[in-house]
Design a protein around this motif. Sequence first.
Motif: not given
Lengths: 151, 675
Positions: B46, B48-49, B52-53, B56, B137-141
């Motif tokens: 998580x 790392x994700x 990255x998000x 971004x 899970x967390x979304x980039x939005x």
Amino acid sequence: MEVGQLQKSFVDYTASLFREGFLDGQFSQLQQLQDESNPDFVVEVVSLFFEDSDKLLNDLTRALDQQNIDFKKVDAHVHQLKGSSSSIGAQRVKNACVAFRNFCEEQNVEACLRCLHQVKQEYLLVKSKLETLFTLEQQIITAGGAIPMME
Amino acid sequence: MNLGGGQTAKAMSAPSSSASLKSGDVVSDQFPAGLRVLVVDDDPTCLRILEKMLRNCLYEVTKCNRAEIALKLLRDNRNGYDIVISDVHMPDMDGFKLLEQVGLEMDLPVIMMSADDSKNVVMKGVTHGACDYLIKPVRIEALKNIWQHVVRKRKHEWKDKDFEQSGSAEEGERLVKPLEDVDYSSSATEGNWKTSKRRKDEEDEPEEKDDTSSLKKPRVVWSVELHQQFVAAVNQLGIDKAVPKKILELMNVPGLTRENVASHLQKYRLYLRRLSGVSSHQNGLNSSFMGTPEATFASMSSLGGLDLQALAATGHIPAQSLASLQALGRPTTKNSISMPMVDQRNLFSFETPKLRFGDGQQQLNNNSKQINLLHGIPTNMEPKQLASLNQSAQTFGGLNMQVNPQASQSSSLLVQMSHPMSRTQMLNENKGNHVPRLQSSIGQPILSNGIHSGVLSRNGIVDNVRGAVYNPVSQASSLVDFSINKSAELPGNSFAQVSNSGISSLTSKGIIQEEVSSEVKGSRGFIHSYDIFNELQQHKAQDWGMQNVGSTFDASQHSALQGSLDVSPSSLVQQGFSSSQKDRNVSIGDAIFSGGEGAHCNNSKFGQQFNSFVADNTLRVKAERLPDSGCQNNLFPQQFGQEDLMSALLKQQEGIGSVESEFGFDGYPLDKFPV
């Protein structure tokens, strides 16, 4: 195999994984995050997931093997696994974790052991599928092609 | 995400963590790019994700997998981060604990996240002052919009600061306007709130609103000592003749400006007015009340803290606290406030919010006795009770840690305010715990802030915590609730309930209103208050802060109060609100209530401010307390302390009796105080 064929296999395979519920939208998010600055992002994250999950599953097996099972601890592990599997989009693993947690709450040892088995199964399944997928990707790249972007 | 909306918001440049937002300021073109985020999660996948998000989203990301490391990073780089995102379940430290710490020490907005979407946990986040709660899970939005929390926090701080300074009402409104323009995804209620706040500003006695020109003025923290000096000066001059210039001369405090005194005086006057209005039933209270502001504080905080603690623990009031609360409700012999002094310090200094928190329970018990006294006991008792209330309030606030001080304060304020209303109003409970009484009697000025938050939280005002928004609201709601219940005694249960509702409501700034109301309803006969509550919430979020302030004043000028104030809770609240908003995000009940998304966090801050005597509301509090806020180190524990206090107060008030019209109890909107 020539690039075109490889690419087609890749697309079909990915589609099937989504269709069969092994992967969900979250995986797509990961794929979208991948870019030139992080060309191996998906592989990197999934590898982290494998590492972490292997450890968690071992911990879980150990925890459920005790005389006096500490269900709180078991639940914590399952919760962790649920979080990470959902983060990469491993849908079936996540669902198995959800069921697992319910039995943890009930402190049902039998059911927990069954759930653990289930989770492990799903995990191994998705692991092998993803590894296949990455191999396909690698083949495409080696053959000089580009990885097709999935919708 | 609305970047566009952000544009209208005050400029917030990520690099400068303390950028002051000015209405009309041009938002940096870059913003929110460059926002410095610290993300904490023990799950490497998580982490790392998320990293990255966030990258971004063009944010500057620092990741760490241990809470201890995160704290160290934050402490070493005080102004190095704009926002913190933390997982709830971590092996080395509970995410909520980290949340509280960050709120207290650094006063940064904190977003909680977890794969766990159960209401309890989300509620906990709210009560602890998280400004948002994301479900994995967390979304980039979801991450794209986190900058709003930073802006909101800054804005509130800015507003509070301005509020303290002499300003024009217009400016204040202008200030409010940009906020409304900003299209925060989770600011639905906030928008409403703002509108109501503005409305209130217009209706009430012109308050010194933010002065854009004075944005950069250093905030003055109205510590207990300073306030006492102020009160002494005012008494010496006579409430009618007390003009800022003369007060300033008498106080002879270097660095204090006439403007500081003027705005403080205004708040004080409102407070007195409110007290006089509220205390129609409890004449004695005020006098005694004033006598021991500290005591009340202590009691309040303890009471608040207690509840908060309980709430924090489970999002519900544990049976124990409930019992204590109930105990509080029952009149008992006069107990000396066990820790009035302690709490007092705590209130103002927030140095040991945790301590209070932990002690809250005990205190609560102690306080309960004291509080009972409040219930109908002569003024002498009141202060003490108030103190205990404060204490308990604090414990409530303990949830947010910071909240405690605030909670107590708010509770005290509530008590004071709801003086007339007394019991019923406060606690919703028909039992009419004494606790609420205490609060009113305590009237400790500062308390009100904290109390409000606490009370608010109870009612579910939720906004307070972080965005200080809810502060006012919660108060209002708590008040309202109480009136409905009309029960003389504030049963511990009611208290708890209130807290529960409060907590839940606290989390979301104003958003929760509905939720809160429903919570309230569920808990005890709040139903009536429901409507009012909503209304209150909206308006009060801001007012809350003020109300508290008002109460505090009361202590010192009880006599003056009589009939002199037509304090309208709304006006008071408004004042308080602005400050609280500024302050914090604290947790008090940050929006979590709303389901974790878009919750506003900063209740805690609110609570803190409150304690500081409201004058600065949010700004002050912070200074005093510490470094705080999330949960509200500053006087107002960011997190909910205030809310919890409020609710606690409300509960108490329940039994207290008729709701003063001013407060809008009896189901009247706060704005209208039927006399």
